[in-house]
Write a protein that holds these residues in place. Sequence first.
Motif, PDB file in Angstrom:
ATOM      1  N   VAL A 195      45.624  58.334 -49.923  1.00  0.00           N
ATOM      2  CA  VAL A 195      46.089  59.709 -50.311  1.00  0.00           C
ATOM      3  C   VAL A 195      47.183  59.836 -49.330  1.00  0.00           C
ATOM      4  CG1 VAL A 195      46.127  62.002 -50.931  1.00  0.00           C
ATOM      5  CG2 VAL A 195      44.570  60.626 -51.868  1.00  0.00           C
ATOM      6  N   PHE A 196      46.680  59.717 -47.884  1.00  0.00           N
ATOM      7  CA  PHE A 196      47.477  60.141 -46.782  1.00  0.00           C
ATOM      8  C   PHE A 196      47.934  58.926 -45.910  1.00  0.00           C
ATOM      9  CE2 PHE A 196      45.590  64.076 -48.098  1.00  0.00           C
ATOM     10  CZ  PHE A 196      46.575  64.848 -48.132  1.00  0.00           C
ATOM     11  N   GLY A 220      52.744  62.528 -53.371  1.00  0.00           N
ATOM     12  CA  GLY A 220      51.918  62.385 -54.585  1.00  0.00           C
ATOM     13  C   GLY A 220      51.104  63.584 -54.679  1.00  0.00           C
ATOM     14  N   ALA A 221      50.399  63.535 -53.184  1.00  0.00           N
ATOM     15  CA  ALA A 221      49.375  64.737 -53.025  1.00  0.00           C
ATOM     16  C   ALA A 221      49.975  65.853 -53.269  1.00  0.00           C
ATOM     17  CB  ALA A 221      48.368  64.611 -51.734  1.00  0.00           C
ATOM     18  N   LEU A 222      51.367  66.309 -52.711  1.00  0.00           N
ATOM     19  CA  LEU A 222      51.844  67.533 -52.681  1.00  0.00           C
ATOM     20  C   LEU A 222      52.251  67.993 -53.980  1.00  0.00           C
ATOM     21  CD1 LEU A 222      53.640  69.658 -51.169  1.00  0.00           C
ATOM     22  CD2 LEU A 222      55.527  68.275 -51.389  1.00  0.00           C
ATOM     23  N   ALA A 223      52.415  66.858 -54.951  1.00  0.00           N
ATOM     24  CA  ALA A 223      52.589  67.018 -56.470  1.00  0.00           C
ATOM     25  C   ALA A 223      51.559  68.091 -57.009  1.00  0.00           C
ATOM     26  CB  ALA A 223      53.138  65.845 -56.988  1.00  0.00           C
ATOM     27  N   LYS A 224      50.320  67.629 -56.532  1.00  0.00           N
ATOM     28  CA  LYS A 224      49.029  68.305 -57.043  1.00  0.00           C
ATOM     29  C   LYS A 224      49.094  69.795 -56.678  1.00  0.00           C
ATOM     30  CE  LYS A 224      45.003  68.807 -58.818  1.00  0.00           C
ATOM     31  NZ  LYS A 224      44.813  68.986 -60.431  1.00  0.00           N
ATOM     32  N   ILE A 272      47.263  70.270 -45.854  1.00  0.00           N
ATOM     33  CA  ILE A 272      48.090  70.685 -44.475  1.00  0.00           C
ATOM     34  C   ILE A 272      47.100  70.002 -43.398  1.00  0.00           C
ATOM     35  CG2 ILE A 272      48.187  72.672 -42.900  1.00  0.00           C
ATOM     36  CD1 ILE A 272      48.712  74.600 -45.647  1.00  0.00           C
ATOM     37  N   ASP A 273      45.828  70.001 -43.599  1.00  0.00           N
ATOM     38  CA  ASP A 273      44.910  69.327 -42.587  1.00  0.00           C
ATOM     39  C   ASP A 273      45.322  67.959 -42.525  1.00  0.00           C
ATOM     40  OD1 ASP A 273      42.682  69.203 -40.829  1.00  0.00           O
ATOM     41  OD2 ASP A 273      41.648  68.180 -42.581  1.00  0.00           O
ATOM     42  N   LYS A 274      45.251  67.117 -43.624  1.00  0.00           N
ATOM     43  CA  LYS A 274      45.465  65.927 -43.645  1.00  0.00           C
ATOM     44  C   LYS A 274      46.819  65.229 -43.542  1.00  0.00           C
ATOM     45  CE  LYS A 274      40.890  65.190 -44.134  1.00  0.00           C
ATOM     46  NZ  LYS A 274      40.288  64.863 -43.040  1.00  0.00           N
ATOM     47  N   ALA A 275      47.916  66.072 -44.075  1.00  0.00           N
ATOM     48  CA  ALA A 275      49.186  65.627 -43.912  1.00  0.00           C
ATOM     49  C   ALA A 275      49.613  65.688 -42.541  1.00  0.00           C
ATOM     50  CB  ALA A 275      50.023  66.456 -45.049  1.00  0.00           C
TER      51      ALA A 275
END
Length: 536
Positions: free
Chosen positions: A41-42, A50-54, A140-143
Motif C-alpha cells: 500500500v505504501f 490509492g490509499a488516499l482515495a480510500k 498519516i502514519d504510514k505515508a
Amino acid sequence: MKLNYIKTYLAVVILSFGMTSCLDDLDQTPLDPDSSTELDVFANEQEAKGALAKLYAALALTGQEGPAGNPDIGGIDEGTSQFTRMHYTHQVLTTDEAVVGWGDPGLPDFHAMSWGAGNDFVTGLWFRLAQEVSFTNSFIDKAGQLDSQEVTHFIAEARFLRAYAYSVLLDVYGDVPIVTQVSAELPTQSSRVEVFNFVESELLDLVAGLKEPGANEYGRVDKAAAWALLSRMYLNAEVYTGTPRYNDAVTYSEMVINSSYQINMNDANGNGTAYDELFLADNDTNGAQNEFIFPVRFDGINSRTYGGTTFLIHGATGGDMDPSALGINGGWDGMRTTKALVEKFQASQYDADGYPIAWSDKRAMFYTTDHSYEIGVIPNAFQDGYAVVKFSNLKSDGTRGSDDTFTDTDLALIRLSEVYLNYAEAVLRGGGGDTGTAVNLINELRTRAYGDASGNINTSSLTLDFILDERARELYWEGFRRTDLIRYDLFTTGNYLWPFKGGVPTGTSVPSYRKLFPIPTDAMVANPNYVQNPGY
C-alpha cells in the motif's frame, strides 16, 4: 486501490475510540491470498495515492463490495450507515427542513427530538466518523515514511479529512476523544473547547501542505477547503467555546471569496437559473464544479451506495411522482418537507385553497401535485407535506445518469455559497468586514435564484433573521439547518416552532440538552473513561 490492509489496520485504531462492538469482519489477515499488504500500500507515491482515495471514499461508500455485502461497519444496515445519509438524519430530519414517513426503529425520534443513547442512527454516525479518523490516522502514519512532495500534499489532505471528521464530531456530540495515532489504549474525552482548538490548529498548520485553490484534482481538497472550514468553525465558535470569533470568520471567508472558486452562473439546461445545476448528475462538469470546494463524489457504476444522493433522490420520490423525471427507476416514499421551510420562499402562485404552488425564487424546488401543505401525523403517507425535487439524477441536457438506481450526482460538503453567507452573518455579528460587500454577495446568490435582479435586497434588509432564512433557502437539505438553528438559539427553545417539533403537531420546545446528541451506549460500554452528555 488497496483496501484490505486499511480495513485490517482499522481494528487496532478503532479500539482506542471505544467502538469494537460495531466493527464487522476485522481479522488480522488479508481477505484472500492476492490481497495487498501494508508494504504494498505504501510502497511508492502511486500506491499511496490509492490509499488516499480510500479516505475520500469512506465518506461516500459503506464497505468493500459496493452498495451492500461486506460493510466496513457492522451492527447497522449498511446503506443507512453511509456518512452523508447519517449526517442528513441528524442535521435535517431534526429540523423544519424535513420529515420522513418511514417507521424504522429510532428514525421517527429525530423529528420528534426524542432520541436516546441507544439509537442506532446516533450510534451509526459516531462509528462512521470514528472510522474516518481511524483511516486518516493510519494513512498519516504510514505515508509519512515516503519522501515525496506529492505525498506531502496527500498527508495534508488526510489531515484535512481528519479535521473535517472532528468538526462534525464536536458539532454533534461535543466532548469526544482526540485520537491522532494508532494505539490500543482507551482514551479519555477531550472537552468541546479542546476539540475546537485541535481542529483549528490542525487546519492552520496543514494548509501550508495543501495545493493552491483550484490546483488539485476535482474532488480533492486544497487550501480553500481549509480556509472555508475555518470560516465555518469560527462562525460557530461562540456555541462551541463560549468565545465569539466573528472577526476570524470574516477573515477566512474573504480568503475563500478571493480565491479561484466562483459561484456557478452557467444555466446549462436553459431553465432560467443556474442553481439546479448544482444538484444534477453532471455537476462535476456543468459549471457547478467551480463552486464546489469539497464535494463527495458519487458514480452510479463505480461507487454504488444506498446513501449519498441515491438516498436523497430516491428517498424524496414517491406517491404519484414520475421517477423518470428525476432520472431514477423508482421512489422510496420517504422524505418531504414541512410548511415552515416552504414559507421561507415568497410564493408567486397559489392553489384554490390558498396554498403556494409556484415561486419566483427558483431555489424553491417542491413537488405539490396531490400533496398536502399540512402534515397530519408522523410516520405518515408520502403525500403529507410537499416533496423536494432539489436533487436529480438527470444531466443538464436532460439525459439520465449512468445508472437509474445508483446516482451520479455529487454532493458538496463545502461550496462557495455557504462562505458568502458566513461572511454576511459574521459582518452583522460584529466581525468587521463590509456591509456593502455582504449585500453584494447575497445579491449574487439571489440573482442566480431569481434569474434576474428582481429578488435583490438593499442594506436595510440585511438582518440576522434574513440571513438565517436565506441560509435555509440556499442550503436546505445540505446538512446545515440544525447547526444554524442552534447558533440562533432556536433549535430547542419555543422561540421558533415548526410542525411536529418535539413530537407535537404544532411544535413545542424541548430541553436544551437536545442541542447535543448522546455518546452512544456501545461506545460508553466499550470505553469506561467516557462521561455521558448531560440529560442522557
